[in-house]
Design a protein around this motif. Structure first.
Motif, PDB file in Angstrom:
ATOM      1  N   SER A 168       0.874  -1.168   0.000  1.00 52.17           N
ATOM      2  CA  SER A 168       0.000   0.000   0.000  1.00 52.17           C
ATOM      3  C   SER A 168       0.915   1.223   0.000  1.00 52.17           C
ATOM      4  O   SER A 168       2.130   1.108   0.200  1.00 52.17           O
ATOM      5  N   ASP A 169       0.368   2.410  -0.211  1.00 54.92           N
ATOM      6  CA  ASP A 169       1.187   3.627  -0.207  1.00 54.92           C
ATOM      7  C   ASP A 169       1.926   3.800   1.118  1.00 54.92           C
ATOM      8  O   ASP A 169       3.108   4.151   1.134  1.00 54.92           O
ATOM      9  N   GLU A 170       1.239   3.538   2.193  1.00 51.87           N
ATOM     10  CA  GLU A 170       1.854   3.665   3.518  1.00 51.87           C
ATOM     11  C   GLU A 170       2.957   2.618   3.710  1.00 51.87           C
ATOM     12  O   GLU A 170       4.035   2.924   4.216  1.00 51.87           O
ATOM     13  N   GLN A 171       2.701   1.393   3.283  1.00 53.47           N
ATOM     14  CA  GLN A 171       3.701   0.330   3.395  1.00 53.47           C
ATOM     15  C   GLN A 171       4.921   0.618   2.519  1.00 53.47           C
ATOM     16  O   GLN A 171       6.047   0.343   2.911  1.00 53.47           O
ATOM     17  N   ARG A 172       4.684   1.174   1.343  1.00 49.26           N
ATOM     18  CA  ARG A 172       5.785   1.498   0.437  1.00 49.26           C
ATOM     19  C   ARG A 172       6.714   2.526   1.078  1.00 49.26           C
ATOM     20  O   ARG A 172       7.936   2.400   1.033  1.00 49.26           O
ATOM     21  N   SER A 173       6.122   3.518   1.706  1.00 47.37           N
ATOM     22  CA  SER A 173       6.916   4.528   2.411  1.00 47.37           C
ATOM     23  C   SER A 173       7.672   3.909   3.588  1.00 47.37           C
ATOM     24  O   SER A 173       8.850   4.204   3.817  1.00 47.37           O
ATOM     25  N   GLU A 174       7.010   3.023   4.305  1.00 47.72           N
ATOM     26  CA  GLU A 174       7.639   2.315   5.425  1.00 47.72           C
ATOM     27  C   GLU A 174       8.796   1.434   4.923  1.00 47.72           C
ATOM     28  O   GLU A 174       9.853   1.368   5.558  1.00 47.72           O
ATOM     29  N   MET A 175       8.608   0.797   3.776  1.00 49.35           N
ATOM     30  CA  MET A 175       9.648  -0.042   3.197  1.00 49.35           C
ATOM     31  C   MET A 175      10.862   0.795   2.803  1.00 49.35           C
ATOM     32  O   MET A 175      12.006   0.409   3.053  1.00 49.35           O
ATOM     33  N   ARG A 176      10.627   1.955   2.181  1.00 48.77           N
ATOM     34  CA  ARG A 176      11.734   2.847   1.828  1.00 48.77           C
ATOM     35  C   ARG A 176      12.527   3.245   3.069  1.00 48.77           C
ATOM     36  O   ARG A 176      13.763   3.251   3.057  1.00 48.77           O
ATOM     37  N   ASP A 177      11.816   3.604   4.132  1.00 48.24           N
ATOM     38  CA  ASP A 177      12.486   3.996   5.376  1.00 48.24           C
ATOM     39  C   ASP A 177      13.295   2.842   5.950  1.00 48.24           C
ATOM     40  O   ASP A 177      14.433   3.024   6.397  1.00 48.24           O
ATOM     41  N   LEU A 178      12.722   1.661   5.929  1.00 54.28           N
ATOM     42  CA  LEU A 178      13.400   0.476   6.455  1.00 54.28           C
ATOM     43  C   LEU A 178      14.669   0.183   5.657  1.00 54.28           C
ATOM     44  O   LEU A 178      15.735  -0.054   6.230  1.00 54.28           O
ATOM     45  N   LEU A 179      14.566   0.237   4.341  1.00 55.48           N
ATOM     46  CA  LEU A 179      15.731  -0.008   3.494  1.00 55.48           C
ATOM     47  C   LEU A 179      16.792   1.074   3.690  1.00 55.48           C
ATOM     48  O   LEU A 179      17.986   0.783   3.744  1.00 55.48           O
ATOM     49  N   ARG A 180      16.366   2.314   3.787  1.00 56.93           N
ATOM     50  CA  ARG A 180      17.293   3.427   3.972  1.00 56.93           C
ATOM     51  C   ARG A 180      18.120   3.261   5.246  1.00 56.93           C
ATOM     52  O   ARG A 180      19.313   3.533   5.263  1.00 56.93           O
ATOM     53  N   VAL A 181      17.476   2.772   6.299  1.00 59.47           N
ATOM     54  CA  VAL A 181      18.153   2.609   7.581  1.00 59.47           C
ATOM     55  C   VAL A 181      19.005   1.333   7.624  1.00 59.47           C
ATOM     56  O   VAL A 181      20.114   1.336   8.147  1.00 59.47           O
ATOM     57  N   LYS A 182      18.493   0.244   7.063  1.00 63.76           N
ATOM     58  CA  LYS A 182      19.118  -1.074   7.241  1.00 63.76           C
ATOM     59  C   LYS A 182      20.121  -1.493   6.156  1.00 63.76           C
ATOM     60  O   LYS A 182      20.967  -2.334   6.393  1.00 63.76           O
ATOM     61  N   VAL A 183      20.003  -0.908   4.955  1.00 69.68           N
ATOM     62  CA  VAL A 183      20.795  -1.391   3.814  1.00 69.68           C
ATOM     63  C   VAL A 183      21.501  -0.222   3.141  1.00 69.68           C
ATOM     64  O   VAL A 183      20.883   0.812   2.907  1.00 69.68           O
ATOM     65  N   PRO A 184      22.801  -0.389   2.775  1.00 72.21           N
ATOM     66  CA  PRO A 184      23.482   0.678   2.029  1.00 72.21           C
ATOM     67  C   PRO A 184      22.839   0.884   0.652  1.00 72.21           C
ATOM     68  O   PRO A 184      22.344  -0.059   0.053  1.00 72.21           O
ATOM     69  N   ARG A 185      22.841   2.098   0.173  1.00 70.39           N
ATOM     70  CA  ARG A 185      22.261   2.420  -1.139  1.00 70.39           C
ATOM     71  C   ARG A 185      23.315   2.284  -2.221  1.00 70.39           C
ATOM     72  O   ARG A 185      24.462   2.664  -2.025  1.00 70.39           O
ATOM     73  N   SER A 186      22.921   1.770  -3.366  1.00 69.61           N
ATOM     74  CA  SER A 186      23.885   1.618  -4.473  1.00 69.61           C
ATOM     75  C   SER A 186      24.170   2.946  -5.136  1.00 69.61           C
ATOM     76  O   SER A 186      23.483   3.894  -5.013  1.00 69.61           O
TER      77      SER A 186
END
Length: 158
Positions: free
Chosen positions: A140-158
């Motif tokens: 969902s839109d809210e989950q997508r935003s939550e996923m982006r935040d989770l990835l931003r915090v937990k995983v390095p960006r390419s």
């Protein structure tokens, strides 16, 4: 957060194109072939080289583009049974779990080396060649935003 999804072939093919074109070595090769084609076109226009060199550079450019745009994504899609499965993924603070009808597997976030967000997918990279596509449509839109935040915090960006 838990999401369920299956894959849509045209979107997967586009995501595979993003994957190939995001690789540094492929981008460098494309740049070099384009420079070669432009230089040969200029030299042909100035009548410094024969038409054969211009034709060879044009042929290389076409082969390269057809390979990375059509052939490689098609071959990968046909070979990978993954794209015909239905998956459920659970994302938590400690890690994530991927499951289908045959079983499930869990990873900690540190197992991911990087991630990439494209128009239709989150690409979760384990290493430079091993990755998993998570369709954005599953969120969902809210989950997508939550996923982006989770990835931003937990995983390095390419």
């Amino acid at each position: 957060m838990t999401v369920s999804f299956s894959y849509d072939k045209p979107k997967v093919l586009q995501a595979l194109r993003y994957h190939f074109l995001s690789r540094k070595e492929i981008r460098l090769m494309i740049i070099l072939v384009n420079v070669f084609a432009i230089v040969s076109a200029a030299l042909f226009y100035l009548k410094k080289i024969l038409p054969f060199a211009f034709l060879v550079s044009s042929f290389l450019w076409f082969v390269l583009m057809i390979t990375f745009w059509f052939i490689l994504p098609g071959v990968i899609y046909r070979k990978a049974a993954t794209f015909r499965d239905h998956f459920t993924m659970n994302f938590e603070d400690k890690g994530f779990t991927l499951g289908n009808e045959r079983g499930s597997r869990s990873w900690e976030w540190k197992a991911l080396s990087t991630y990439l967000e494209t128009p239709h997918f989150f690409h979760l990279y384990f290493d430079s060649r091993s990755f998993f596509l998570v369709p954005k449509i599953a969120f969902s839109d809210e989950q997508r935003s939550e996923m982006r935040d989770l990835l931003r915090v937990k995983v390095p960006r390419s």
